[in-house]
Motif scaffolding. Structure first.
Motif, PDB file in Angstrom:
ATOM      1  N   ARG A  24      29.350  37.676  21.004  1.00 26.77           N
ATOM      2  CA  ARG A  24      28.550  38.559  20.385  1.00 26.77           C
ATOM      3  C   ARG A  24      27.051  38.088  20.238  1.00 26.77           C
ATOM      4  N   VAL A  66      26.625  48.267  19.970  1.00 24.57           N
ATOM      5  CA  VAL A  66      27.489  48.198  19.056  1.00 24.57           C
ATOM      6  C   VAL A  66      28.886  48.508  19.973  1.00 24.57           C
ATOM      7  N   THR A  69      29.941  45.314  21.728  1.00 26.69           N
ATOM      8  CA  THR A  69      30.083  44.118  20.964  1.00 26.69           C
ATOM      9  C   THR A  69      31.535  44.250  20.388  1.00 26.69           C
ATOM     10  N   VAL A  70      32.049  45.297  19.736  1.00 28.36           N
ATOM     11  CA  VAL A  70      32.996  45.552  19.267  1.00 28.36           C
ATOM     12  C   VAL A  70      34.184  45.233  19.743  1.00 28.36           C
ATOM     13  N   THR A  73      34.913  41.670  19.149  1.00 28.71           N
ATOM     14  CA  THR A  73      34.982  40.948  17.912  1.00 28.71           C
ATOM     15  C   THR A  73      36.583  40.677  17.186  1.00 28.71           C
ATOM     16  N   TRP A  76      38.375  43.903  13.024  1.00 29.25           N
ATOM     17  CA  TRP A  76      38.521  45.065  12.970  1.00 29.25           C
ATOM     18  C   TRP A  76      39.420  45.325  11.621  1.00 29.25           C
ATOM     19  N   SER A 249      33.764  45.434  12.122  1.00 24.76           N
ATOM     20  CA  SER A 249      33.693  46.014  13.455  1.00 24.76           C
ATOM     21  C   SER A 249      34.198  47.690  13.062  1.00 24.76           C
ATOM     22  N   THR A 253      31.536  50.980  14.280  1.00 17.94           N
ATOM     23  CA  THR A 253      32.003  51.780  15.112  1.00 17.94           C
ATOM     24  C   THR A 253      32.176  53.064  14.615  1.00 17.94           C
TER      25      THR A 253
END
Length: 325
Positions: A24, A66, A69-70, A73, A76, A249, A253
């Motif tokens: 990230r 975004v 990146t998600v 990650t 979630w 996340s 999103t």
């Protein structure tokens, strides 16, 4: 394995928690560097188009950062619980700990933190990752945790997501993670196409690509929500149970998907209702005026001054000649 103080030994020193997610950090650094570059050249943008130009790039970079990146990650779905539980296998020693669960597209993280951190002459601060992405074997990672002698709360939570667990959630989370990652990669590609189309001043098709990006993002969220709501796997620690909910996340999103949807719809509607305002937002008003001026001076237009000299009626020309004689 040998016994050590009446319990199975586990490796000395907990798994160190890195202060931040390096993936990230790299992505954010790249997008911030691009943003700083645009800020540096911002004074060179003339007139009122400077503000619109800056807002366009800020929103565009935010959406791209975004979406990218998600995918890496691990929040979630998250859950925390504070409990008094046993610390080691075959030991009756109780510790007061915070137990965290963080589910990502590529695996699950289990966090164990003592209250206080130093208890029973040890530092209780663990963060273990168990992957299920392509090329990874979740059960093998879980077996390695057993061999290391990880604390019992971590092994208990990790066992819930193994293929042998009665919860039977491993397959659903793994498949959902794979398809969501694929959908988000497609969304990232369509976002790149939209940026390219806007840079080429093809506004209508750029709006269509933003709508396609929003559709892919929202579809991935719908798939994750449907899968999550159909699963039930109680994680119980004595009298308390861990409750999980959507993580950061997921909400980031969702915001990005709605933003792409609103911007795409606004661009398409303005293109049909108020095209001049849309050109003003994208700093195309000057070029349109220059094109209109150039068209007004074409030979086919009678309003051009050059044409006026050649369009004098023949009768008037003869009258002027007769007067001179």
């Amino acid at each position: 394995m040998t016994l050590w103080d009446g319990s199975y030994p586990f490796y000395p020193g907990p798994s160190a928690c890195f202060p931040f997610d390096t993936t990230r950090a790299v992505i954010v650094t790249i997008f911030l560097s691009i943003l700083v570059t645009f800020i540096i050249i911002l004074p060179g943008i003339p007139g009122r188009g400077r503000l619109f130009w800056f807002l366009r790039w800020v929103l565009g970079l935010f959406m791209g950062a975004v979406i990218l990146t998600v995918q890496f990650t691990r929040d979630w779905e998250t859950g925390w619980v504070q409990a008094n539980t046993s610390y080691k296998s075959f030991s009756h020693v109780q510790v007061n700990v915070d137990i965290g669960l963080h589910i990502g597209l590529a695996g699950v993280n289990v966090t164990l933190r003592g209250n206080p951190v130093n208890q029973i002459n040890e530092t209780i601060n663990y963060n273990e990752h168990f992957p299920w992405n392509f090329g990874a074997d979740y059960d093998h990672s879980y077996s390695q945790g057993l061999e290391k002698g990880l604390p019992s709360p971590i092994l208990y939570v990790a066992e819930k997501f193994s293929t042998q667990s009665p919860c039977a959630v491993h397959r659903q989370y793994r498949i959902a993670g794979h398809y969501m990652a694929l959908t988000l990669w497609l969304a990232f590609c369509t976002w790149l196409f939209s940026i390219l189309l806007f840079s080429m001043s093809i506004l209508l098709y750029g709006g269509h690509m933003l709508l396609l990006t929003a559709t892919l993002i929202l579809f991935s969220l719908l798939f994750f929500s449907t899968m999550r709501s159909s699963l039930e796997c109680p994680i119980q620690f004595g009298s308390v149970s861990m409750k999980t909910d959507y993580g950061e996340s997921f909400w980031m999103t969702l915001v990005t998907g709605l933003l792409c949807l609103l911007l795409g719809l606004a661009i398409i509607i303005l293109n049909f209702v108020q095209p001049e305002k849309l050109k003003l937002i994208f700093s195309l008003d000057k070029s349109s005026k220059e094109e209109a001026w150039d068209k007004s001076c074409l030979p086919a237009e009678p309003s051009c001054s050059a044409q006026d000299g050649f369009m004098v009626p023949l009768g008037e020309l003869c009258q002027v000649t007769a007067t001179q004689l």
